[in-house]
Design a protein around this motif. Sequence first.
Motif, PDB file in Angstrom:
ATOM      1  N   TRP A   1      58.778  13.185  21.698  1.00  0.00           N
ATOM      2  CA  TRP A   1      57.567  13.379  22.491  1.00  0.00           C
ATOM      3  C   TRP A   1      57.415  14.821  22.982  1.00  0.00           C
ATOM      4  CZ3 TRP A   1      62.015  11.016  24.004  1.00  0.00           C
ATOM      5  CH2 TRP A   1      62.677  11.548  25.107  1.00  0.00           C
ATOM      6  N   TYR A   2      58.332  15.712  22.618  1.00  0.00           N
ATOM      7  CA  TYR A   2      58.298  17.108  23.076  1.00  0.00           C
ATOM      8  C   TYR A   2      57.164  17.879  22.411  1.00  0.00           C
ATOM      9  CZ  TYR A   2      62.843  17.382  25.488  1.00  0.00           C
ATOM     10  OH  TYR A   2      63.900  17.248  26.362  1.00  0.00           O
ATOM     11  N   ASP A   3      56.550  18.786  23.173  1.00  0.00           N
ATOM     12  CA  ASP A   3      55.653  19.766  22.568  1.00  0.00           C
ATOM     13  C   ASP A   3      56.385  21.107  22.511  1.00  0.00           C
ATOM     14  OD1 ASP A   3      55.565  20.726  25.160  1.00  0.00           O
ATOM     15  OD2 ASP A   3      53.429  20.351  25.468  1.00  0.00           O
ATOM     16  N   GLU A   4      55.702  22.134  22.041  1.00  0.00           N
ATOM     17  CA  GLU A   4      56.330  23.451  21.867  1.00  0.00           C
ATOM     18  C   GLU A   4      56.966  23.958  23.173  1.00  0.00           C
ATOM     19  OE1 GLU A   4      57.612  25.804  19.934  1.00  0.00           O
ATOM     20  OE2 GLU A   4      57.336  24.115  18.571  1.00  0.00           O
ATOM     21  N   GLN A   5      56.223  23.757  24.273  1.00  0.00           N
ATOM     22  CA  GLN A   5      56.699  24.255  25.568  1.00  0.00           C
ATOM     23  C   GLN A   5      57.991  23.540  25.991  1.00  0.00           C
ATOM     24  OE1 GLN A   5      53.403  24.811  28.343  1.00  0.00           O
ATOM     25  NE2 GLN A   5      54.846  24.623  30.033  1.00  0.00           N
ATOM     26  N   ARG A  52      49.598  19.499  32.842  1.00  0.00           N
ATOM     27  CA  ARG A  52      50.299  18.321  32.339  1.00  0.00           C
ATOM     28  C   ARG A  52      49.316  17.388  31.622  1.00  0.00           C
ATOM     29  NH1 ARG A  52      53.053  13.765  35.870  1.00  0.00           N
ATOM     30  NH2 ARG A  52      54.649  13.035  34.424  1.00  0.00           N
ATOM     31  N   ALA A  53      48.103  17.263  32.204  1.00  0.00           N
ATOM     32  CA  ALA A  53      47.086  16.394  31.591  1.00  0.00           C
ATOM     33  C   ALA A  53      46.664  16.945  30.231  1.00  0.00           C
ATOM     34  CB  ALA A  53      45.887  16.284  32.515  1.00  0.00           C
ATOM     35  N   ASP A  54      46.495  18.282  30.142  1.00  0.00           N
ATOM     36  CA  ASP A  54      46.124  18.904  28.857  1.00  0.00           C
ATOM     37  C   ASP A  54      47.186  18.657  27.804  1.00  0.00           C
ATOM     38  OD1 ASP A  54      43.777  19.891  29.807  1.00  0.00           O
ATOM     39  OD2 ASP A  54      44.556  21.905  30.250  1.00  0.00           O
ATOM     40  N   ARG A  55      48.401  18.776  28.230  1.00  0.00           N
ATOM     41  CA  ARG A  55      49.508  18.638  27.262  1.00  0.00           C
ATOM     42  C   ARG A  55      49.647  17.196  26.777  1.00  0.00           C
ATOM     43  NH1 ARG A  55      54.503  21.509  30.070  1.00  0.00           N
ATOM     44  NH2 ARG A  55      55.558  21.099  28.097  1.00  0.00           N
ATOM     45  N   ALA A  56      49.151  16.253  27.570  1.00  0.00           N
ATOM     46  CA  ALA A  56      49.255  14.844  27.191  1.00  0.00           C
ATOM     47  C   ALA A  56      48.137  14.424  26.237  1.00  0.00           C
ATOM     48  CB  ALA A  56      49.241  13.966  28.432  1.00  0.00           C
ATOM     49  N   ASP A  57      47.068  15.215  26.168  1.00  0.00           N
ATOM     50  CA  ASP A  57      45.935  14.852  25.299  1.00  0.00           C
ATOM     51  C   ASP A  57      46.281  15.069  23.825  1.00  0.00           C
ATOM     52  OD1 ASP A  57      44.217  13.990  27.214  1.00  0.00           O
ATOM     53  OD2 ASP A  57      43.194  15.920  27.455  1.00  0.00           O
ATOM     54  N   PHE A  58      45.906  14.077  23.002  1.00  0.00           N
ATOM     55  CA  PHE A  58      46.087  14.253  21.560  1.00  0.00           C
ATOM     56  C   PHE A  58      44.942  15.115  21.029  1.00  0.00           C
ATOM     57  CE2 PHE A  58      48.387  10.159  22.075  1.00  0.00           C
ATOM     58  CZ  PHE A  58      49.583  10.517  21.486  1.00  0.00           C
ATOM     59  N   PRO A  59      45.237  16.229  20.374  1.00  0.00           N
ATOM     60  CA  PRO A  59      44.148  17.011  19.784  1.00  0.00           C
ATOM     61  C   PRO A  59      43.445  16.186  18.704  1.00  0.00           C
ATOM     62  CG  PRO A  59      46.231  18.224  19.749  1.00  0.00           C
ATOM     63  CD  PRO A  59      46.545  16.810  20.123  1.00  0.00           C
ATOM     64  N   LEU A  60      42.155  16.457  18.505  1.00  0.00           N
ATOM     65  CA  LEU A  60      41.336  15.715  17.546  1.00  0.00           C
ATOM     66  C   LEU A  60      41.968  15.676  16.154  1.00  0.00           C
ATOM     67  CD1 LEU A  60      38.660  14.251  17.868  1.00  0.00           C
ATOM     68  CD2 LEU A  60      37.522  16.250  16.878  1.00  0.00           C
ATOM     69  N   ILE A  95      47.235  33.812  43.000  1.00  0.00           N
ATOM     70  CA  ILE A  95      47.922  32.530  42.836  1.00  0.00           C
ATOM     71  C   ILE A  95      47.506  31.904  41.509  1.00  0.00           C
ATOM     72  CG2 ILE A  95      48.098  30.173  43.732  1.00  0.00           C
ATOM     73  CD1 ILE A  95      47.781  31.394  46.547  1.00  0.00           C
ATOM     74  N   LEU A  96      46.206  31.951  41.216  1.00  0.00           N
ATOM     75  CA  LEU A  96      45.714  31.339  39.987  1.00  0.00           C
ATOM     76  C   LEU A  96      46.175  32.118  38.757  1.00  0.00           C
ATOM     77  CD1 LEU A  96      42.113  30.372  41.127  1.00  0.00           C
ATOM     78  CD2 LEU A  96      44.075  28.867  40.833  1.00  0.00           C
ATOM     79  N   ALA A  97      46.230  33.463  38.891  1.00  0.00           N
ATOM     80  CA  ALA A  97      46.647  34.293  37.753  1.00  0.00           C
ATOM     81  C   ALA A  97      48.031  33.876  37.261  1.00  0.00           C
ATOM     82  CB  ALA A  97      46.659  35.762  38.158  1.00  0.00           C
ATOM     83  N   HIS A  98      48.842  33.470  38.219  1.00  0.00           N
ATOM     84  CA  HIS A  98      50.209  33.052  37.906  1.00  0.00           C
ATOM     85  C   HIS A  98      50.221  31.859  36.932  1.00  0.00           C
ATOM     86  CE1 HIS A  98      54.401  32.181  38.575  1.00  0.00           C
ATOM     87  NE2 HIS A  98      54.095  30.940  38.864  1.00  0.00           N
ATOM     88  N   HIS A  99      49.183  31.029  37.038  1.00  0.00           N
ATOM     89  CA  HIS A  99      49.162  29.805  36.232  1.00  0.00           C
ATOM     90  C   HIS A  99      48.365  29.969  34.935  1.00  0.00           C
ATOM     91  CE1 HIS A  99      51.154  27.376  39.234  1.00  0.00           C
ATOM     92  NE2 HIS A  99      50.400  27.957  40.135  1.00  0.00           N
ATOM     93  N   GLN A 100      47.742  31.114  34.767  1.00  0.00           N
ATOM     94  CA  GLN A 100      46.892  31.297  33.590  1.00  0.00           C
ATOM     95  C   GLN A 100      47.698  31.172  32.302  1.00  0.00           C
ATOM     96  OE1 GLN A 100      44.606  34.858  34.026  1.00  0.00           O
ATOM     97  NE2 GLN A 100      43.188  33.842  35.423  1.00  0.00           N
ATOM     98  N   GLY A 101      47.070  30.566  31.311  1.00  0.00           N
ATOM     99  CA  GLY A 101      47.695  30.454  30.008  1.00  0.00           C
ATOM    100  C   GLY A 101      48.691  29.314  29.916  1.00  0.00           C
ATOM    101  N   ARG A 102      48.884  28.613  31.021  1.00  0.00           N
ATOM    102  CA  ARG A 102      49.800  27.472  30.982  1.00  0.00           C
ATOM    103  C   ARG A 102      48.986  26.193  31.057  1.00  0.00           C
ATOM    104  NH1 ARG A 102      55.025  26.819  32.112  1.00  0.00           N
ATOM    105  NH2 ARG A 102      56.214  28.588  31.385  1.00  0.00           N
ATOM    106  N   PRO A 103      48.976  25.409  29.964  1.00  0.00           N
ATOM    107  CA  PRO A 103      48.178  24.183  30.013  1.00  0.00           C
ATOM    108  C   PRO A 103      48.733  23.197  31.034  1.00  0.00           C
ATOM    109  CG  PRO A 103      49.427  24.322  27.962  1.00  0.00           C
ATOM    110  CD  PRO A 103      49.655  25.597  28.685  1.00  0.00           C
TER     111      PRO A 103
END
Length: 206
Positions: free
Chosen positions: A113-117, A29-37, A19-27
């Motif tokens: 507000w879109y990211d690459e994904q 929603r919280a990660d995607r909302a964070d502004f990178p430094l 189940i977890l493998a299915h989600h690997q590599g996909r950030p």
Amino acid sequence: MALPRKKPKKPIAPWRQNILAHHQGRPSRADRADFPLKVVKELIEEAGGRCHCGCGLPDTETHHVMPRTRDGRGVKTNGMRVNGVCNQRFHDNEGELQHWIKVYTERHGPCFWYDEQDWEEHRRKEAIKAEEEVAKRLQDERLDPVITLLSTSAGRPLRAKEKRLIESLPEKQLYVLAGLMTDVVNGLNQAAGYHPNHGYGHYFED
Ligand SMILES: [Zn+2]
């Protein structure tokens, strides 16, 4: 006294691993909302030390112009350096929030507000839509002669349920029906004394 030992990590149950493998590599929603430094640094530099709303206060926070609760991502075009007081005010006042959404739409486009994904999904959906339109147009071109023939023979436009019946026919059956209808029309014309060469057969010539 011994130092408290770190609790060993519980191994993931095999059924759960898949189940977890299915989600690997996909950030998330919280990660995607964070502004990178890097993005925050660039925004700070461009803000020049002042809140972007024009109040004159120092900028202390990075505001999501499209809020993270509405899928606003941590991308530079969605970032606005503001004072904490103003940030709070935007979130308490929908009108002011919308004002800045409008400003940023004009500045960076309707999906600022879109990211690459998001863009990837957007392009995929657009491609599917375009494919469906082409398929629909091809189907219409294929059905048009049959519908014309049938409505001409019937002396009235086809009803919606009749059109749906024609649309539901597989291509091969459609041509069998069209061939039969052509013969029916030609037969009727002949019986009525019309010249058979001017029937509806030309719709179905290869
Ligand atoms: Zn301000």
